[in-house]
Scaffold this active site. Structure first.
Site, PDB file in Angstrom:
ATOM      1  N   SER A  20     -30.661  26.581  15.587  1.00  0.00           N
ATOM      2  CA  SER A  20     -30.254  25.439  16.388  1.00  0.00           C
ATOM      3  C   SER A  20     -29.633  25.932  17.699  1.00  0.00           C
ATOM      4  CB  SER A  20     -29.312  24.542  15.578  1.00  0.00           C
ATOM      5  OG  SER A  20     -29.163  23.289  16.181  1.00  0.00           O
TER       6      SER A  20
ATOM      7  N   ASP B  38     -38.698  18.402  12.440  1.00  0.00           N
ATOM      8  CA  ASP B  38     -37.443  18.499  13.187  1.00  0.00           C
ATOM      9  C   ASP B  38     -37.517  17.580  14.402  1.00  0.00           C
ATOM     10  OD1 ASP B  38     -35.154  19.247  14.557  1.00  0.00           O
ATOM     11  OD2 ASP B  38     -35.455  21.393  14.256  1.00  0.00           O
TER      12      ASP B  38
ATOM     13  N   HIS C 252     -34.761  19.951  10.501  1.00  0.00           N
ATOM     14  CA  HIS C 252     -33.934  20.903  11.242  1.00  0.00           C
ATOM     15  C   HIS C 252     -33.403  21.993  10.313  1.00  0.00           C
ATOM     16  CE1 HIS C 252     -31.925  21.922  14.947  1.00  0.00           C
ATOM     17  NE2 HIS C 252     -30.714  21.791  14.446  1.00  0.00           N
TER      18      HIS C 252
END
Length: 506
Positions: free
Chosen positions: A355, A440, A472
């Site tokens: 991320s 995602d 994600h």
């Protein structure tokens, strides 16, 4: 449509009757997606009303605003009242005092800032008077629960790289209840002498504990993982305070391989945190497990760089609008300081992250000046301009990036987009593994695919692993096993000198 709503019903021990949707006809969520749960609701002690959390927005406003409120539904009149009207940030987790006199909840001040300080508020239900009980406490409230006597509350809070339980009096007096290299993951007061809590650390998954808030004695009462843990040697976990480029001290967790021998040299991994505003605490993860990395023969360097909870509001907020700035210098400070150690093989250091940690890896790839020999980025932001128009959380992009890329008069936004990793691919020269989930919507898989193509076009050794059925996070166990295998195959290939020359040229 799948819009979660709260229902109330009568229950005689066998069946439900009089089922009522207390948000009938409203196109809003309660609990709020994606993480809301039962903590979004609270009965008044007399059972005459129920409080719930909702962000009553739709369309573009829903993507731009974090302004949720606490609503009170009266069972007899079927009327709903907004208790936090005019409080513009997230208002969540309502909880009534045992006598029903007060409502407590977590409240963020600023609309659009999802990582603002979460304050502990109480409201006098008779007068409507509100009070911030943590205005003198420079840390955020993760979870709250009333003490059985109603004279204080317990909260969990990220504090100096750990998550601990604190007691907050109605007089705003705050006392730390737990200590040590742990994260407390939940809390439930039983009586004045007992709390039940879940706890984990970098070296142990969740177990359940009892805590005496007076003596501060902690006892384990579940031993679910004992048999497995008894068979495993964990590496030593050490806290180091490393000096940053602006002369501050940064807590950095170092995890050593089991049976560490200081006379040997070990490859090292810099762990880059996501969030971006998520503490590098004593977390336990089945994917980003620092002990598992250490067990594969690596020394792990995990800095609490700028922009993380647990070190006061100034440290937390510094990162907004400064993505390629001080927090990246913090990473270099930790890397360079640890490289001085005789037991670290400075020629074989890697950097990994997911991320915002993936963004960090992409950014480091263009700026690291030969510090690293391998990179791994999961679900990372490669192109900030593309991210701005792709993500489903516009408030996040607006706050953290400072605004839109086309707003040429916005100096903060322009500075952010100038640091986008895709603008520095001409400097990429280090092997990189890229992983991403195709479901995602926070950071689209096209970001990872673009980074992979860029690396290949530059002639940089690169691999890509796409999970067609993950978001994600990698959540399915078999995918997690595959992810770990590919993760360590890649690191071993580039960071362990015994790897053959021919293998590195594959």
């Amino acid at each position: 449509e799948e819009i979660p709503h709260p229902y109330i019903a009568s229950f005689d021990g066998k069946q439900l009757t009089d089922i009522t949707d207390i948000m009938e006809g409203e196109p809003y969520e309660s609990p709020m997606k994606p993480f809301g749960g039962i903590e979004s609701f609270a009965w008044t002690p007399d059972s005459k009303a129920v409080a719930y959390t909702s962000r009553k927005k739709t369309g573009m406003e829903y993507s731009l605003s974090t302004n949720s409120d606490i609503y009170l539904y009266d069972l007899s009149t079927q009327e709903t009242k907004n208790l936090t009207e005019g409080m513009m940030g997230y208002d969540t987790t309502p909880a009534f005092s045992p006598d029903g006199k007060y409502l407590a909840w977590g409240s963020m001040e600023r609309e659009g800032y999802e990582s603002d300080k979460n304050r502990l508020f109480i409201m006098n239900m008779e007068t409507g008077e509100k009070q911030d009980l943590t205005s003198d406490f420079d840390y955020s409230t993760d979870e709250l629960a009333w003490s059985p006597d109603g004279k204080s509350l317990y909260i969990r809070s990220a504090y100096q790289g750990e998550i601990h339980i604190f007691k907050v009096g109605l007089d705003k007096k705050i006392e730390q209840i737990t200590t040590g290299y742990y994260d407390y993951a939940s809390l439930a007061p039983v009586n004045d002498n007992c709390l039940i809590a879940m706890r984990h650390s970098l070296s142990q998954p969740d177990e359940i504990y009892s805590i005496d808030p007076q003596s501060k004695e902690v006892k384990e009462i579940s031993f679910e993982n004992k048999d497995i843990l008894d068979q495993i040697t964990m590496g030593k976990v050490e806290e180091r305070w490393i000096k940053t480029t602006d002369n501050k001290k940064m807590l950095t967790w170092i995890v050593y391989p089991p049976h560490f021998d200081p006379s040997k040299k070990y490859p090292a991994i810099l762990y880059c945190q996501g969030g971006p505003q998520q503490p590098v605490s004593q977390f336990w993860s089945y994917r980003w497990n620092l002990q598992l990395m250490a067990a594969n023969g690596y020394i792990v360097i995990a800095p609490n760089r700028r922009g993380l909870y647990g070190f006061g509001q100034e440290w937390l907020e510094q990162i907004s609008g400064d993505y390629g700035g001080q927090n990246m210098k913090d990473y270099f400070s930790a890397t360079d300081e640890m490289k001085k150690e005789p037991f670290i093989d400075g020629d074989h250091m890697g950097a990994v992250g997911a991320s915002y940690g993936g963004f960090s890896v992409y950014w480091l790839a263009g700026h690291h000046q030969k510090r690293f020999k391998a990179f791994i980025a999961h679900a990372g932001i490669y192109n900030l301009e593309q991210q701005y128009v792709e993500t489903e959380e516009m408030w996040f992009a607006n706050w953290d990036m400072g605004g839109a890329p086309w707003d040429k008069k916005n100096a903060t936004a322009q500075r952010t987009f100038a640091t986008s990793p895709h603008k520095f691919v001409d400097q990429w020269d280090t092997p990189i593994l890229i992983t991403h989930g195709e479901y995602d919507f926070r950071i689209l898989a096209s970001q990872g695919m673009s980074a992979f193509n860029a690396a290949k076009l530059r002639g940089v050794p690169a691999e890509m692993l796409i999970f067609p059925d993950e978001s994600h996070w990698i959540l399915k166990p078999q995918n997690g096993v595959l992810w770990q295998r590919i993760f360590f195959r890649w690191l071993d290939r580039w960071l362990k000198p015994q790897a053959t020359t021919t293998d590195q040229q594959k």
